[in-house]
Design an enzyme around this catalytic site. Sequence first.
Site, PDB file in Angstrom:
ATOM      1  N   GLY A 169       0.675  -1.316  -0.040  1.00 43.48           N
ATOM      2  CA  GLY A 169      -0.017   0.098  -0.018  1.00 43.48           C
ATOM      3  C   GLY A 169       0.902   1.325   0.053  1.00 43.48           C
ATOM      4  N   ASP A 170       2.166   1.226   0.341  1.00 45.51           N
ATOM      5  CA  ASP A 170       3.043   2.386   0.289  1.00 45.51           C
ATOM      6  C   ASP A 170       4.289   1.745   0.025  1.00 45.51           C
ATOM      7  OD1 ASP A 170       4.314   4.636   0.184  1.00 45.51           O
ATOM      8  OD2 ASP A 170       3.889   5.339   2.470  1.00 45.51           O
ATOM      9  N   ALA A 171       4.693   1.072  -1.213  1.00 44.11           N
ATOM     10  CA  ALA A 171       5.923   0.359  -1.057  1.00 44.11           C
ATOM     11  C   ALA A 171       6.997   1.271  -1.673  1.00 44.11           C
ATOM     12  CB  ALA A 171       5.678  -0.751  -2.299  1.00 44.11           C
TER      13      ALA A 171
END
Length: 244
Positions: A169-171
């Site tokens: 989701g926030d790589a």
Amino acid sequence: MSIPAAGAPVPARVRELAAGATLEPVWRNELGGVTFRAEGRDGIRFIKHGPKNLETTSAGEAERLSWAREYTPVPRVIEAGADETHEWLVTVALPGASAVAPRWVRDPATAVRAIGRGLRAFHDRMPVAQCPFDWRVSARTAAAEVRGIRVPDDLRVPPAEERLVVCHGDACAPNTLIADDGSWAGHVDLGALGVGDLWADLAVAAMSTVWNYGPGWEEAVVDAYGVPMDAERMTYYQRLWNAT
């Protein structure tokens, strides 16, 4: 996102949560939230503190971390809470350093390889069928509109999914931890974790290499992940990230 300046003010709530531990601000996000490293008799913890927002919540991240810990290295939650204006999350430190620590910024080839391999391991370990969280395009565009963001019409219909995975989701690069030997060690900042196409994560990981290491590393992330480059999906999910 940036590293706070030395001497940045410490909110009273953070001092309370630190319980006498030595505090060091280590990260500031785009919403004004700051993560502090707290080192004391009980070891090292991280305290994330910031204004409430409609994108993610500390309670939601705590729930996702607790679910994900069964499958992959992510921090253990000690406490999550909120008051009228702010929220916080306290976690136990994992071994390893952020992929944007000075050592790894000086060695982008190793960092980028760890980011790609770590993301593939994250995706391979997580059971999609058991994941209670959604990060598909329809969920993301709906959430963006709740925050007052109008998503362009051409982004509302994504390319056909290559493979559904549990996305981080926030790589972005800072959220991968790297061990001393250069291998992937774990992930942090899972506030948006949920089911989505693998390219929703991989495209963002690739884009973040430009911000953190300079141009020329996007294909290396994809190679380390272990799939052929897909320019259409890469472009689409990067545009969706920037739009939402």
